[in-house]
Design a protein around this motif. Structure first.
Motif, PDB file in Angstrom:
ATOM      1  N   ASP A   1      65.436  96.316 -34.229  1.00 16.77           N
ATOM      2  CA  ASP A   1      64.679  95.084 -34.489  1.00 16.77           C
ATOM      3  C   ASP A   1      64.324  94.983 -35.965  1.00 16.77           C
TER       4      ASP A   1
ATOM      5  N   SER B   1      66.831  83.484 -32.984  1.00 20.00           N
ATOM      6  CA  SER B   1      66.545  82.339 -33.841  1.00 20.00           C
ATOM      7  C   SER B   1      67.810  81.568 -34.207  1.00 20.00           C
TER       8      SER B   1
ATOM      9  N   SER C   1      63.120  90.618 -24.271  1.00 19.50           N
ATOM     10  CA  SER C   1      61.858  89.997 -24.617  1.00 19.50           C
ATOM     11  C   SER C   1      60.851  91.122 -24.881  1.00 19.50           C
TER      12      SER C   1
ATOM     13  N   ASP D   1      60.362  93.695 -41.510  1.00 12.91           N
ATOM     14  CA  ASP D   1      61.691  93.203 -41.154  1.00 12.91           C
ATOM     15  C   ASP D   1      61.759  92.844 -39.669  1.00 12.91           C
ATOM     16  N   ALA D   2      61.021  93.611 -38.839  1.00 13.06           N
ATOM     17  CA  ALA D   2      61.027  93.356 -37.397  1.00 13.06           C
ATOM     18  C   ALA D   2      60.127  92.188 -37.028  1.00 13.06           C
TER      19      ALA D   2
ATOM     20  N   LYS E   1      56.266  81.606 -39.465  1.00 11.04           N
ATOM     21  CA  LYS E   1      57.362  81.966 -38.580  1.00 11.04           C
ATOM     22  C   LYS E   1      58.189  83.064 -39.231  1.00 11.04           C
ATOM     23  N   PRO E   2      58.223  84.258 -38.624  1.00  9.74           N
ATOM     24  CA  PRO E   2      59.071  85.310 -39.196  1.00  9.74           C
ATOM     25  C   PRO E   2      60.539  84.984 -38.972  1.00  9.74           C
ATOM     26  N   LEU E   3      61.396  85.489 -39.857  1.00 10.18           N
ATOM     27  CA  LEU E   3      62.828  85.195 -39.751  1.00 10.18           C
ATOM     28  C   LEU E   3      63.432  85.827 -38.516  1.00 10.18           C
ATOM     29  N   LYS E   4      62.972  87.036 -38.234  1.00  5.24           N
ATOM     30  CA  LYS E   4      63.602  87.805 -37.178  1.00  5.24           C
ATOM     31  C   LYS E   4      62.487  88.311 -36.293  1.00  5.24           C
ATOM     32  N   THR E   5      62.595  88.113 -35.026  1.00  7.96           N
ATOM     33  CA  THR E   5      61.572  88.641 -34.142  1.00  7.96           C
ATOM     34  C   THR E   5      62.163  88.762 -32.751  1.00  7.96           C
ATOM     35  N   ARG E   6      61.454  89.444 -31.883  1.00  9.32           N
ATOM     36  CA  ARG E   6      61.898  89.522 -30.492  1.00  9.32           C
ATOM     37  C   ARG E   6      61.825  88.142 -29.866  1.00  9.32           C
TER      38      ARG E   6
ATOM     39  N   TRP F   1      67.479  76.163 -43.475  1.00 10.03           N
ATOM     40  CA  TRP F   1      66.292  75.458 -43.010  1.00 10.03           C
ATOM     41  C   TRP F   1      65.816  74.526 -44.107  1.00 10.03           C
TER      42      TRP F   1
END
Lengths: 247, 291
Positions: free
Chosen positions: A36, B175, B100, A148-149, B68-73, A245
């Motif tokens: 992640d 995303s 999830s 980063d996660a 909003k984070p770029l990468k997330t679960r 975006w």
């Protein structure tokens, strides 16, 4: 250590740095796809990889489940080839266990744990090359991996070590300075709110000098923060530009 | 012939178009000192100031501020199409891994059992649960509701959902999946693609009408023809190419990249320079559509 002059008369250290100078920091986010979050950091010759998995359902023993917050699970390990002498056990020895515990405490304080009840965050730290300041590099790498996660944190966690030689505090000590028997102070801070989340001292240091050394360590943490912050900003800008975006 | 690349070589060229975005924040940054705003996701309040807790872009909707984070679960929402794997069979429910934050739940009462919608669920069915879905099975489902702790409750009460038989699964960042009216697409190249909102993409050969209506309980395990397999493999590589270049995934983008890739061998699509070429050809076509 007799014979080795840690601070020359001209005020330079053995590796040519000034007393308050840090080693060169190079870092990179998102080094693994599967995890992640992941990060790689080099502080001088100390090289550390950190990966973060989660938040996810608790795997293994359900007894560790916390109803009100997330379980932070850390694992610190040193590659067998990381030190001068080949290591027998990469993880699980007393020193690694202690380091694991310290990392867990540090990140429990920084991660907003109440947001993800009943789940777990794994932080895996691997030291690839060890040249002093392993804990500091590990904390810095893990911070980047957590960012980063996309895991919510109160602030960056930045760590730096300091020592005291010839009436002079010195920052970010390397292996030689660490093993010379002088005092070693390790500090992890939340640089924006000036809070100390972790502090450890090895060997003896006179009380009168303590504040000087802590001040230098805290200041060095802020310097580390500047570097990490810039890396994160570059990384996020680069990625969101390619996302296309609208801004 | 073996083709070996050095890992670090590709990242160099990316640096050129990096410019700082104005409303970018990192954890701990103060977003505003104005107390009139509402605290959204990715933010926290301390000393009367609104701070960011993740690195990302600030989004404001009226009085609500989110980061909003770029990468997330994957964060589930009601109505999302997801693809998951059964990991546990329990009391009247299956546990499903949907990548999830917590495992999702599929209740026995929210699946279509073979033999019609109006069938009563008896104790017999409870004992038969493992015959319908067992550990390791892949399913497509819709999010029915979200529990207070963020876990998802799924349902498959439509014939388009259910067990997945033969095909290939690809995991991309959630995303990158564009939210559309439909996430099931039968592409003209002879394959069906399911773009799960949780970032799982399922590609399989298009089935004929009658097998589609069973909800997937009778699995068609006949060998897939070589032509179909090649189409599936090509689509898979195209989806990987799109996700490597952070392009949104939806029917048109997948189809266009597929068409652009036809000039190359299937396995060559994964080579970085060919990947870039395909994406560079796909991008202007998508932009000319105005999407």
């Amino acid at each position: 250590m007799a014979g080795v002059n840690l601070l020359s008369d001209q005020g330079y250290r053995i590796d040519g740095r000034k007393p308050n100078e840090l080693r060169r920091i190079q870092c990179k986010l998102g080094v693994f796809k599967q995890a992640d979050g992941s990060a790689y950091i080099e502080q001088g010759n100390t090289k550390v990889l950190a990966t973060v998995y989660g938040p996810h359902e608790i795997r293994g023993s359900r007894a560790k489940l916390l109803l009100d917050r997330v379980l932070v699970n850390c694992q610190y390990s040193m590659a067998t080839f990381s030190t001068g002498e080949r290591k027998r056990r990469p993880r699980g020895d007393r020193k690694s266990q202690e380091m694991t515990m310290h990392l867990k405490q540090t990140f429990d304080a920084a991660i907003m744990t109440n947001l993800y009840p009943r789940s777990q965050i794994d932080i895996f730290v691997e030291v690839l090359q060890s040249d002093g300041g392993n804990y500091c590099a590990s904390v810095n790498a893990a911070t980047l991996a957590l960012i980063d996660a996309g895991i919510p944190m109160k602030d960056f966690v930045c760590a730096c070590s300091a020592s005291f030689v010839n009436d002079n505090p010195i920052a970010d000590i390397n292996y030689l300075e660490e093993s010379s028997g002088g005092p070693e102070l390790i500090v992890a801070t939340l640089p924006k709110s000036d809070q100390i989340v972790f502090l450890e001292q090895n060997s003896r240091l006179h009380e009168d000098n303590l504040s000087k050394v802590i001040d230098l360590a805290v200041k060095s943490c802020k310097d580390v923060y500047t570097v990490l912050d810039q890396t994160v900003r570059d990384h996020v800008s680069e990625l969101s530009n390619s996302h296309g975006w609208d801004h | 012939m073996v083709d070996i690349r050095v890992v670090g070589a590709r990242d160099r060229q990316k640096q050129e178009f990096t410019e700082e975005i104005s409303n970018l924040v990192c954890p701990g940054d103060v977003i505003t000192t104005d107390t009139g705003f509402m605290r959204g996701h990715g933010t926290y309040m301390e000393d009367e100031k609104l701070h960011a807790s993740v690195a990302g872009v600030v989004e404001r909707v009226n009085k609500l501020i989110c980061v909003k984070p770029l990468k997330t679960r994957y964060n589930g929402e009601v109505g999302d199409v997801v693809i998951g794997r059964i990991i546990e069979v329990g009391q009247k429910r299956w546990k499903v891994d949907t990548r999830s934050k917590l495992d999702s739940i599929l209740m026995l009462s929210s699946v279509n059992l073979p033999g019609g919608e109006l069938r009563r669920r008896s104790e017999e069915d409870e004992k038969m649960m493992r015959n319908y879905l067992k550990e390791g099975d892949l399913i497509s489902a819709e999010v029915q509701s979200v529990f207070s702790d963020g876990a998802l409750s799924l349902h498959t009460r439509s014939l388009k959902y259910g067990k997945l038989a033969q095909g290939t699964i690809i995991q991309v960042s959630p995303s990158l999946i564009k939210r559309r009216k439909t996430h099931f697409h039968t592409l003209p190249c002879g394959a069906t693609i399911i773009l799960g909102n949780n970032g799982s993409v399922w590609i399989s050969a298009t089935m004929n009408e009658e097998t589609e209506q069973t909800g997937g309980y009778e699995q068609d395990l006949e060998p897939v023809s070589k032509g179909d397999r090649e189409v599936i493999a090509r689509l898979r590589n195209c989806v990987i190419a799109l996700s490597e270049h952070q392009m949104m995934l939806y029917d048109t983008s997948v189809l266009y990249s597929y068409e652009e890739s036809l000039r190359f061998n299937v396995k060559d699509i994964l080579k970085p320079e060919i990947m870039t070429e395909i994406i560079e050809n796909t991008q202007p076509r998508l932009e000319s559509l105005g999407t």
